[in-house]
Design a protein around this motif. Structure first.
Motif, PDB file in Angstrom:
ATOM      1  N   PRO A   6       0.819  -1.207   0.000  1.00  0.00           N
ATOM      2  CA  PRO A   6       0.000   0.000   0.000  1.00  0.00           C
ATOM      3  C   PRO A   6       0.857   1.263   0.000  1.00  0.00           C
ATOM      4  O   PRO A   6       2.058   1.219   0.264  1.00  0.00           O
ATOM      5  CB  PRO A   6      -0.796  -0.125   1.306  1.00  0.00           C
ATOM      6  CG  PRO A   6       0.063  -0.973   2.182  1.00  0.00           C
ATOM      7  CD  PRO A   6       0.738  -1.941   1.265  1.00  0.00           C
ATOM      8  N   GLU A   7       0.240   2.387  -0.293  1.00  0.00           N
ATOM      9  CA  GLU A   7       0.943   3.657  -0.314  1.00  0.00           C
ATOM     10  C   GLU A   7       1.579   3.928   1.053  1.00  0.00           C
ATOM     11  O   GLU A   7       0.976   3.693   2.092  1.00  0.00           O
ATOM     12  CB  GLU A   7      -0.022   4.789  -0.657  1.00  0.00           C
ATOM     13  CG  GLU A   7       0.655   6.133  -0.831  1.00  0.00           C
ATOM     14  CD  GLU A   7      -0.313   7.216  -1.276  1.00  0.00           C
ATOM     15  OE1 GLU A   7       0.102   8.391  -1.328  1.00  0.00           O
ATOM     16  OE2 GLU A   7      -1.480   6.880  -1.570  1.00  0.00           O
ATOM     17  N   GLY A   8       2.808   4.430   1.019  1.00  0.00           N
ATOM     18  CA  GLY A   8       3.517   4.733   2.255  1.00  0.00           C
ATOM     19  C   GLY A   8       4.309   3.569   2.818  1.00  0.00           C
ATOM     20  O   GLY A   8       4.939   3.693   3.873  1.00  0.00           O
ATOM     21  N   ALA A 199       7.694  -2.408  -2.942  1.00  0.00           N
ATOM     22  CA  ALA A 199       7.042  -1.283  -3.604  1.00  0.00           C
ATOM     23  C   ALA A 199       7.960  -0.747  -4.698  1.00  0.00           C
ATOM     24  O   ALA A 199       9.186  -0.923  -4.648  1.00  0.00           O
ATOM     25  CB  ALA A 199       6.737  -0.183  -2.582  1.00  0.00           C
TER      26      ALA A 199
END
Length: 217
Positions: A6-8, A199
């Motif tokens: 996920p983002e972050g 990521a």
């Protein structure tokens, strides 16, 4: 379909997000590498530095989990500045990532120590190493005289030119156990990293799927 971080986050570690802020914190303690003179080198070096730091943080997380599974209790404190104190010999033996992890991560050190303790080094292996490596066991006097450790007694080397087996046995056993423990650690790491999804921008520095890859471990 493989879930994406996920983002972050920097990665999914066996399905759980690892926050990118941990990578950021480590990067603040590690000076940038010399990018050279190419115009795009500085940006490329910074991207690779982030990927390298991600590996250190991810392996620390994997080691924490492995310690918990094994009932090991490493010290809680992690000092990112310890990454700066990696010995060149360790980098040569282990690769820059694993050497940095062992400097940075109490959990990784605890796991490695436990793996070393589990190694069974038979007496025959210790004796074989002693007999196959006579150059490592010359006395100081023999070294000063330039004795060829591989020559037969008739060619110069005498039994008295070598440290006796009993005097070096414990050291040999320790070294063999240490080497076997490191091999076991690498085997564990290869298996544990299979459950990591990175990521974008946090891939392994040697991952050939990104354009800046380089094989530095």
């Amino acid at each position: 379909m493989t879930a994406r971080p996920p983002e972050g986050s920097a990665a999914l570690v066996h399905g759980e997000a690892l926050a990118a802020r941990h990578v950021d914190a480590l990067l603040k303690t590690v000076p940038p590498r010399d990018p050279g003179t190419r115009p795009d080198a500085s940006a490329r070096a910074e991207r690779q530095r982030r990927r390298w730091a991600t590996q250190v943080v991810v392996v620390d997380e994997l080691a924490r989990r492995a310690c918990a599974e094994r009932g090991l209790r490493p010290p809680e404190e992690v000092r990112p500045s310890d990454v700066l104190a990696v010995a060149e010999a360790d980098v040569a033996d282990l690769g820059s990532i694993v050497a940095a992890v062992l400097a940075h991560s109490p959990a990784a050190r605890a796991l490695l120590a436990a793996l070393e303790d589990r190694q069974d080094v038979p007496e025959s292996a210790v004796r074989d190493y002693y007999e196959r490596s006579p150059d490592r066991f010359l006395t100081r006097d023999a070294l000063r005289r330039g004795v060829d450790p591989f020559s037969a007694p008739s060619g110069g080397a005498q039994p008295a030119d070598f440290l006796p087996y009993e005097a070096v046995r414990a050291g040999i056993a320790h070294e063999l156990r240490r080497s076997a423990g490191r091999r076991s650690f690498f085997a564990w790491l290869d298996e544990a990293r299979a459950g990591v999804v990175y990521a974008t921008g946090h891939e392994h520095p040697g991952d050939p799927t990104h354009p800046d890859h380089e094989h530095r471990h």
